[in-house]
Scaffold this motif. Structure first.
Motif: not given
Length: 321
Positions: A20-24
């Motif tokens: 999710l951090v990579a997506r954000l």
């Protein structure tokens, strides 16, 4: 502690959170790019997606922020680490025990092989001695048989002489006398046969004496080997007794290293075994106390070490241990 506080669940949450951090991060870069391009519609859509990803990330990491979660996770991880170490230690101990058992088995096999080889060697030696003795006995019996045959031939020769004498006397009473040449030929033949039988008798007696000497030599060698075996056993027994006495006096040498506190005392009491001067000095000191066996105020010097008596109470036994 939280029920979900386990290393496997924490690992899954961490992997999901990192995704999710990579997506954000990708959505943030898209927002900056749309803002730079002046695309308001695209920027608003990217913002909504970023807000949704942030809420999802917050929901994912919420269990990680619960009170006591990290402490419970640390305890479980520590228990898992100790369990792995314990399993590794057990595996190593099992491996060491297996290697030790294999070494003991190899040592037992080596001792068994050594004992078997010794037994085989003894049996082979006895068989060789038995065969040699049987061969010597066979040759000796053959020589005795030849001696008996020679003696029988001598007896037959004496019987022939006696028979000719009786026949000659009977012919003389009838008036028939053989010529002198016949008597001379008979005596020459008899003397030749006697010489031949005498030579054979001497030869057979020499063979018998040689065989008897060989048999006596073998018996002497056998007695010598038996005596050596007996002396070897006696030496091993005396050496074992000496080791036991030294162990009682100075401790087990395998248990106490050379640098042990008893080593100076051991060197002091055993100095006569390594120095002639020390032996003479110690013997001189002992000789000062020589008394007759029946002296009322003393006794003779003991032939060996004076072993300590057993403890008479528990306190003494504790001090000795």
């Amino acid at each position: 502690p939280p029920a979900a506080a386990s290393p496997s669940s924490a690992r899954g949450l961490a992997v999901e959170a990192l995704g999710l951090v990579a997506r954000l991060a990708a959505l943030c870069r898209a927002l900056r790019r749309r803002e730079a391009e002046g695309d308001e519609a695209g920027w608003a859509q990217a913002r909504e997606e970023a807000e949704a990803a942030r809420r999802e990330l917050r929901e994912v990491v919420r269990p990680l922020r619960e009170p006591g979660y990290r402490e419970a996770l640390r305890r479980k991880a520590e228990r898992a680490r100790k369990r792995r170490l314990r399993l590794q230690r057990r595996k190593q101990e099992a491996k060491a025990a297996k290697e030790e058992e294999a070494a003991r088995a190899a040592e037992r096999e080596a001792k068994i092989d050594q004992w078997r080889a010794k037994c085989i060697q003894e049996v082979e030696e006895k068989n060789r001695e038995r065969e040699l003795k049987a061969a010597a006995d066979s040759v000796l019996s053959e020589v005795r048989k030849k001696q008996a045959d020679t003696k029988r031939m001598v007896d037959i020769l004496h019987a022939l002489e006696k028979l000719r004498k009786l026949r000659k006397e009977a012919a003389g009473r009838k008036g028939v006398c053989p010529p002198p040449s016949a008597d001379e030929a008979f005596e020459n033949q008899v003397e030749s046969l006697k010489t031949l039988l005498k030579n054979r008798t001497e030869l057979y007696e020499a063979e018998e004496r040689a065989l008897r000497v060989m048999l006596e030599g073998e018996q002497e060698e056998e007695r010598k080997r038996e005596m050596e075996k007996k002396q070897k056993k006696e030496r091993e027994k005396l050496l074992q007794q000496k080791l036991e006495i030294d162990s009682k006096l100075f401790g087990d040498p395998d248990e106490f290293p050379l640098a042990h506190l008893l080593q100076p005392f051991r060197e002091y009491y055993l100095q006569a075994e390594h120095s002639v001067a020390a032996l003479i000095q110690i013997r001189h000191e002992w000789d000062q106390y020589l008394v007759p066996a029946d002296h009322p105020e003393g006794s003779c010097i003991p032939p060996g070490w004076v072993l300590p008596s057993l403890p008479t109470n528990d306190t003494w036994a504790t001090a000795v241990r």
